[in-house]
Design a protein around this motif. Structure first.
Motif, PDB file in Angstrom:
ATOM      1  N   GLU A 130       1.858  10.153 -20.540  1.00 40.15           N
ATOM      2  CA  GLU A 130       3.264  10.034 -20.966  1.00 40.15           C
ATOM      3  C   GLU A 130       3.566   8.650 -21.525  1.00 40.15           C
ATOM      4  OE1 GLU A 130       5.738  11.089 -17.645  1.00 40.15           O
ATOM      5  OE2 GLU A 130       5.452  13.237 -17.975  1.00 40.15           O
ATOM      6  N   PHE A 131       2.542   7.950 -21.953  1.00 43.49           N
ATOM      7  CA  PHE A 131       2.730   6.569 -22.433  1.00 43.49           C
ATOM      8  C   PHE A 131       3.782   6.541 -23.542  1.00 43.49           C
ATOM      9  CE2 PHE A 131       0.759   2.846 -24.950  1.00 43.49           C
ATOM     10  CZ  PHE A 131       1.514   1.923 -24.248  1.00 43.49           C
ATOM     11  N   ASP A 132       4.779   5.677 -23.369  1.00 49.95           N
ATOM     12  CA  ASP A 132       5.881   5.657 -24.326  1.00 49.95           C
ATOM     13  C   ASP A 132       5.908   4.373 -25.155  1.00 49.95           C
ATOM     14  OD1 ASP A 132       6.571   3.822 -22.432  1.00 49.95           O
ATOM     15  OD2 ASP A 132       8.351   4.862 -21.710  1.00 49.95           O
ATOM     16  N   ASP A 133       4.776   3.671 -25.202  1.00 49.95           N
ATOM     17  CA  ASP A 133       4.664   2.498 -26.075  1.00 49.95           C
ATOM     18  C   ASP A 133       5.618   1.365 -25.737  1.00 49.95           C
ATOM     19  OD1 ASP A 133       2.604   2.664 -27.866  1.00 49.95           O
ATOM     20  OD2 ASP A 133       3.655   4.074 -29.179  1.00 49.95           O
ATOM     21  N   TYR A 152      -8.353   0.208 -16.835  1.00 52.60           N
ATOM     22  CA  TYR A 152      -8.670   1.625 -16.928  1.00 52.60           C
ATOM     23  C   TYR A 152      -7.465   2.401 -17.425  1.00 52.60           C
ATOM     24  CZ  TYR A 152     -12.778   0.451 -14.143  1.00 52.60           C
ATOM     25  OH  TYR A 152     -13.948  -0.101 -13.707  1.00 52.60           O
ATOM     26  N   GLU A 153      -7.717   3.309 -18.363  1.00 52.45           N
ATOM     27  CA  GLU A 153      -6.661   4.181 -18.886  1.00 52.45           C
ATOM     28  C   GLU A 153      -6.777   5.525 -18.187  1.00 52.45           C
ATOM     29  OE1 GLU A 153      -6.838   4.636 -23.141  1.00 52.45           O
ATOM     30  OE2 GLU A 153      -5.516   6.389 -23.118  1.00 52.45           O
ATOM     31  N   VAL A 154      -5.730   5.909 -17.466  1.00 49.15           N
ATOM     32  CA  VAL A 154      -5.858   7.055 -16.571  1.00 49.15           C
ATOM     33  C   VAL A 154      -4.624   7.952 -16.616  1.00 49.15           C
ATOM     34  CG1 VAL A 154      -5.922   7.663 -14.099  1.00 49.15           C
ATOM     35  CG2 VAL A 154      -7.419   5.847 -14.955  1.00 49.15           C
ATOM     36  N   SER A 155      -4.870   9.247 -16.452  1.00 54.09           N
ATOM     37  CA  SER A 155      -3.790  10.160 -16.077  1.00 54.09           C
ATOM     38  C   SER A 155      -4.227  10.819 -14.780  1.00 54.09           C
ATOM     39  CB  SER A 155      -3.565  11.226 -17.138  1.00 54.09           C
ATOM     40  OG  SER A 155      -2.749  12.244 -16.592  1.00 54.09           O
ATOM     41  N   SER A 156      -3.404  10.725 -13.770  1.00 48.12           N
ATOM     42  CA  SER A 156      -3.781  11.318 -12.484  1.00 48.12           C
ATOM     43  C   SER A 156      -3.373  12.769 -12.396  1.00 48.12           C
ATOM     44  CB  SER A 156      -3.124  10.544 -11.337  1.00 48.12           C
ATOM     45  OG  SER A 156      -3.525   9.214 -11.380  1.00 48.12           O
ATOM     46  N   THR A 157      -2.566  13.205 -13.361  1.00 43.18           N
ATOM     47  CA  THR A 157      -2.078  14.586 -13.293  1.00 43.18           C
ATOM     48  C   THR A 157      -2.784  15.505 -14.284  1.00 43.18           C
ATOM     49  OG1 THR A 157      -0.285  13.879 -14.738  1.00 43.18           O
ATOM     50  CG2 THR A 157       0.234  14.090 -12.405  1.00 43.18           C
ATOM     51  N   GLU A 158      -3.233  14.961 -15.419  1.00 40.65           N
ATOM     52  CA  GLU A 158      -3.837  15.810 -16.443  1.00 40.65           C
ATOM     53  C   GLU A 158      -5.346  15.887 -16.277  1.00 40.65           C
ATOM     54  OE1 GLU A 158      -3.166  15.392 -20.923  1.00 40.65           O
ATOM     55  OE2 GLU A 158      -1.160  15.620 -20.053  1.00 40.65           O
ATOM     56  N   GLU A 159      -5.829  17.097 -16.013  1.00 43.58           N
ATOM     57  CA  GLU A 159      -7.261  17.328 -15.761  1.00 43.58           C
ATOM     58  C   GLU A 159      -8.165  16.715 -16.830  1.00 43.58           C
ATOM     59  OE1 GLU A 159      -9.245  18.923 -13.507  1.00 43.58           O
ATOM     60  OE2 GLU A 159      -7.604  19.236 -12.081  1.00 43.58           O
ATOM     61  N   ASP A 160      -7.906  17.047 -18.093  1.00 42.85           N
ATOM     62  CA  ASP A 160      -8.862  16.679 -19.152  1.00 42.85           C
ATOM     63  C   ASP A 160      -8.327  15.557 -20.022  1.00 42.85           C
ATOM     64  OD1 ASP A 160     -10.284  19.047 -18.322  1.00 42.85           O
ATOM     65  OD2 ASP A 160      -8.748  20.161 -19.436  1.00 42.85           O
ATOM     66  N   TYR A 161      -7.650  14.626 -19.411  1.00 42.20           N
ATOM     67  CA  TYR A 161      -7.079  13.555 -20.218  1.00 42.20           C
ATOM     68  C   TYR A 161      -8.176  12.771 -20.930  1.00 42.20           C
ATOM     69  CZ  TYR A 161      -4.606   9.418 -21.663  1.00 42.20           C
ATOM     70  OH  TYR A 161      -4.095   8.395 -22.425  1.00 42.20           O
ATOM     71  N   GLY A 191       2.048   6.170  -8.859  1.00 39.43           N
ATOM     72  CA  GLY A 191       1.059   7.233  -8.771  1.00 39.43           C
ATOM     73  C   GLY A 191      -0.153   6.916  -7.922  1.00 39.43           C
ATOM     74  N   LYS A 192      -0.016   6.020  -6.972  1.00 37.35           N
ATOM     75  CA  LYS A 192      -1.162   5.662  -6.117  1.00 37.35           C
ATOM     76  C   LYS A 192      -1.693   6.871  -5.354  1.00 37.35           C
ATOM     77  CE  LYS A 192       1.231   2.536  -3.940  1.00 37.35           C
ATOM     78  NZ  LYS A 192       2.473   2.617  -4.734  1.00 37.35           N
ATOM     79  N   SER A 193      -0.784   7.603  -4.702  1.00 34.41           N
ATOM     80  CA  SER A 193      -1.207   8.758  -3.910  1.00 34.41           C
ATOM     81  C   SER A 193      -1.873   9.804  -4.797  1.00 34.41           C
ATOM     82  CB  SER A 193      -0.010   9.385  -3.203  1.00 34.41           C
ATOM     83  OG  SER A 193       0.592   8.435  -2.363  1.00 34.41           O
ATOM     84  N   LYS A 194      -1.247  10.036  -5.949  1.00 32.74           N
ATOM     85  CA  LYS A 194      -1.790  11.021  -6.886  1.00 32.74           C
ATOM     86  C   LYS A 194      -3.183  10.606  -7.356  1.00 32.74           C
ATOM     87  CE  LYS A 194      -0.190  14.781  -8.757  1.00 32.74           C
ATOM     88  NZ  LYS A 194       0.486  15.761  -7.880  1.00 32.74           N
ATOM     89  N   LEU A 195      -3.332   9.359  -7.660  1.00 33.97           N
ATOM     90  CA  LEU A 195      -4.613   8.842  -8.130  1.00 33.97           C
ATOM     91  C   LEU A 195      -5.680   8.946  -7.041  1.00 33.97           C
ATOM     92  CD1 LEU A 195      -6.358   7.281 -10.212  1.00 33.97           C
ATOM     93  CD2 LEU A 195      -5.451   5.163  -9.250  1.00 33.97           C
ATOM     94  N   GLY A 202     -10.005  15.912  -5.159  1.00 30.26           N
ATOM     95  CA  GLY A 202      -8.993  16.905  -4.851  1.00 30.26           C
ATOM     96  C   GLY A 202      -9.024  17.434  -3.430  1.00 30.26           C
ATOM     97  N   ASP A 203      -9.628  16.643  -2.545  1.00 32.85           N
ATOM     98  CA  ASP A 203      -9.678  17.070  -1.152  1.00 32.85           C
ATOM     99  C   ASP A 203      -8.317  16.775  -0.515  1.00 32.85           C
ATOM    100  OD1 ASP A 203     -10.589  18.064   1.168  1.00 32.85           O
ATOM    101  OD2 ASP A 203     -12.231  16.623   1.431  1.00 32.85           O
TER     102      ASP A 203
END
Ligand code: GTP
Ligand code: MG
Ligand code: ZN
Length: 319
Positions: A130-133, A152-161, A191-195, A202-203
């Motif tokens: 969702e990077f908004d520049d 690191y460039e990361v999305s913790s929610t999108e599987e195939d980012y 998003g620490k918990s999500k990450l 995914g455990d």
């Protein structure tokens, strides 16, 4: 038979009785520290200790190995160091690319601690889907590389980012994290918990249970630090890390913590140069804010200035 001596890692601390994980077997045990070990210092999570069973068949801690590094705060009034955890391999600073907004000032504050504690740091730009520049990520990356912090460039929610800006992403982060003890740090909602849940394959069941106990809601009442184990990494959670005030530092320390500016500091004509616009012989004057390379340096000087005024306001009594 000689009682067997075993090496263990402290995973939860208290006054005298500690939860430890025996390194060779991974068994979790409870061990009591010999009084003399606690007299001059304390035992903290992350410490590697030697344990042995006593005649009552209970584990005792009889020695503590030298620490690789420590998370600590200074109690200035007493000139004492309060250690909260030790032997940390990596500080993982999590920033959000959308909401909450990226805050460079906060990043510099975390990095200050990483340098002080001698812990290698990496920076995660999370929510990149969702990077908004609203900031220049490549500028920030170059700025951080000067401090030897990989980004690191990361999305913790999108599987195939797939990465669009930086070379390093989630799979590289997984690799560096393997077999390490890390602390995750970042403001609420980044998003620490999500990450962490993504990183732990995914455990989530194990995760949410452990997190509820460790870093989830209500954890702010915890006063002791602890280590939460995941499949192939350990996570240190300490209330002392969450509090990011720098009011335990003194202005004289600040300069040493900006190692990237050292060469400039050393080249100023006067040792006590305040690095202002009108400071005579200030080496920062040679820099051109229009040049990207110089702008990187000046943005760090800006951070230094802001911390300095924060500290000067605080500790006039301590100097
Ligand atoms: N779009 C998007 N949303 C994300 C991402 N990572 C986390 N979120 C969302 O951001 C919100 C906050 O995430 P958390 O993992 O709870 O944040 P946290 O850093 O653990 O927050 P605290 O526990 O309060 O410190 C949740 O609604 C997540 O679903 C991401 O990569 N992309
Ligand atoms: Mg969380
Ligand atoms: Zn100067």
């Amino acid at each position: 038979m000689e009682p067997m001596e075993l090496e263990a890692k402290v995973i939860r601390s208290s006054k005298r009785v500690f939860s430890c994980r025996i390194i060779s077997t991974q068994e979790i045990i409870s061990a009591t520290a010999l009084g003399k070990l606690l007299r001059n210092s304390n035992i903290v999570v992350g410490d590697i200790v030697s344990v042995c069973k006593n005649i009552q068949n209970e584990y005792e801690i009889f020695s503590v190995k030298d620490r690789k590094n420590e998370i600590y705060r200074m109690i200035i009034r007493e000139n004492k160091k309060k250690v909260m955890a030790s032997n940390i391999d990596l500080m993982i600073i999590v920033m959000s690319a959308t909401k909450p907004k990226f805050k460079r000032g906060l990043l510099d504050r975390y990095l200050l601690r990483a340098v002080q504690w001698k812990i290698p740091a990496v920076v995660i730009f999370n929510k990149m889907d969702e990077f908004d520049d609203h900031f220049d990520i490549l500028f920030e990356e170059d700025r951080l590389l000067k401090l030897e912090a990989d980004c690191y460039e990361v999305s913790s929610t999108e599987e195939d980012y797939g990465n669009s800006f930086l070379k390093l992403g989630l799979s590289e982060l997984k690799e560096v994290l393997a077999n390490k003890t890390a602390i995750f740090i970042g403001q609420s909602g980044v998003g620490k918990s999500k990450l962490i849940s993504r990183l732990s394959n995914g455990d989530i069941n194990l995760l949410s249970k452990d997190l509820a106990k460790g870093i989830g809601k209500g954890a702010h009442t915890t006063t002791w630090s602890e280590i939460i184990s995941f499949e192939d990494f350990d996570l240190i959670d300490s209330p002392g890390i969450r509090a990011m005030s720098i009011d335990d530092l003194i202005p004289e320390q600040l300069r040493e913590l900006f190692i990237d500016l050292e060469e400039y500091f050393n080249n100023c004509q006067f040792h006590d140069c305040p690095h202002n616009d009108n400071s005579k012989g200030c080496s920062f004057h040679q820099l051109d804010p229009e040049k990207r390379k110089d702008k990187l340096v000046l943005s760090r000087l800006d951070a230094y200035d802001r911390f300095m005024s924060e500290l000067s306001g605080n500790h006039t009594w301590g100097r």
